[in-house]
Design a protein around this motif. Structure first.
Motif: not given
Ligand code: P1T
Length: 381
Positions: A306-311, A315-316, A359-362
């Motif tokens: 969820g959000l916590e893992a995404a955040r 940040e890493r 999560i979106r990556l370019s």
């Protein structure tokens, strides 16, 4: 002989300067042009109306999209707004249900005030589109692949329906670029781009373009471009034109890197699901293969936790930069729910699938091993 894409990317619209021989299109940094006698000039009277640097970009992008006319704007959003200004109060738009948050905001929060209604529809189910068409429907708008869920919509099948009902069809081709997909050849009436992304490719310009082959639509857009006035400056046009010269080589590398990153994510235990049109597991992989010659550089995935893992993950990362936008040479990463799609209300976001674990990556054109190592390290935590 009609030059091929890579050749047109470099040469279309760009003639050596007749006065000096300069091979690069000069930046005509001028607001006005001296006239010999009132109304007697060299084709340019005022730079909101026409500018030679802008004209070169407009011809170039028209050539790449295989359309007859190109128009440049000060942003992707102002290009989108110009298309909607073709409509009248009381008209109805059908838009695909997954679009850039700013496009949703324009349709939902601006146009409604002018009594233009919009329905957001899942256009991957093309057969259900017809049920949403009303007597006052004047525009069908779609992105493919969509932002951020990368849904791929069958452009030819949608065009079949819009042609039957005499409705304008516009495709936001920002994610695919004309290198991988040419909506006009698939039956669309209008193509638009945020040139901020792949066309410029270097994250240093905000811009937009429209291409059409319809003379009437072009004349109305040309009128709006001048009457409303959201035009790009000559220096921005020069930069986009310069960016486009390397579009073909950049897109090839974006695509090569993205499929490797997508396969890495798809097999990673901390990833719930990876979305990339080039993966066999993508629900519209067949549509993508049919209408695209490559799958672009954007990947989205759902992270476990969820959000916590995404955040934590966001940040890493070190090689990827946490930032909105996409399509530059450098890799970017972002959280659509909090960043690019914050203007979409939570309820609608969740219904379409823009959840807090998305999560979106370019994927940029750096060395792909560095990109994969970076994502791997950040996922391991
Ligand atoms: O930012 P601007 O040049 O005005 O373009 C708007 C726009 C239009 N269409 C698509 C598909 C887009 O992705 C965008 C802008 N998108 C982002 C800033 C983003 O990070 O998704």
């Amino acid at each position: 002989m009609k030059p091929k894409f890579e050749t047109r990317a470099i040469h279309a619209g760009c003639e050596p300067d007749p006065g000096t021989g300069a091979i690069m299109t000069p930046i005509f940094q001028t607001s006005t042009y001296v006239q010999e006698s009132p109304g007697k000039h060299k084709g340019y009277d005022y730079s909101r109306t026409r500018n030679p640097t802008r004209a070169a970009l407009e011809q170039n992008i028209a050539s790449l999209e295989e359309g007859r006319y190109g128009l440049a704007f000060s942003s992707g959003m102002s290009a989108a707004a110009a298309i909607t200004q073709l409509l009248d109060s009381g008209d109805h738009i059908v838009c695909c249900d997954d679009v850039y948050g700013g496009t949703f905001r324009l349709f939902e929060n601006v146009l409604k005030r002018y009594h233009l209604e919009c329905d957001f529809v899942d256009m991957t189910q093309v057969q259900s589109l017809e049920a949403h068409i009303k007597n006052n429907t004047r525009l069908v708008w779609l992105e493919s692949p969509t932002n951020p869920l990368l849904k791929c919509i069958d452009i030819e099948a949608v065009a079949h329906i819009t042609r039957k009902h005499h409705i304008l069809m516009a495709v936001d081709n920002t994610f695919a670029t004309p290198f991988f997909q040419k909506p006009l050849n698939l039956g669309a009436d209008i193509v638009m781009h945020s040139t901020t992304k792949y066309l410029n490719g270097h994250s240093d310009v905000i811009g937009g373009v429209i291409v059409t082959s319809d003379q009437d639509v072009n004349e109305r857009l040309l009128f709006l471009q001048n009457a409303v006035g959201a035009v790009p400056g000559p220096f921005d046009c020069f930069l986009v034109l310069r960016g486009i010269k390397t579009l073909a080589v950049r897109m090839e590398r974006h695509g090569e890197n993205a499929i490797k990153v997508a396969r890495f994510l798809e097999n990673h235990p901390k990833v719930k699901r990876t979305i990339y049109p080039g993966l066999e597991s993508h629900p519209e992989h067949a549509v993508a293969k049919k209408q695209m010659s490559g799958f672009g550089g954007v990947i989205t995935f759902f992270i476990k936790g969820g959000l916590e893992a995404a955040r934590d993950f966001l940040e890493r990362v070190k090689v990827f930069s946490l930032a909105e936008s996409l399509g530059g040479v450098e890799s970017l990463i972002e959280h659509p729910a909090i960043m690019t799609h914050a203007s979409v209300p939570k309820k609608i976001r969740e219904k379409t699938g823009i959840t807090d674990d998305l999560i979106r990556l370019s994927v940029g054109i750096e060395n792909v091993e560095d990109l994969i190592e970076d994502l791997g390290n950040a996922l391991e935590g």
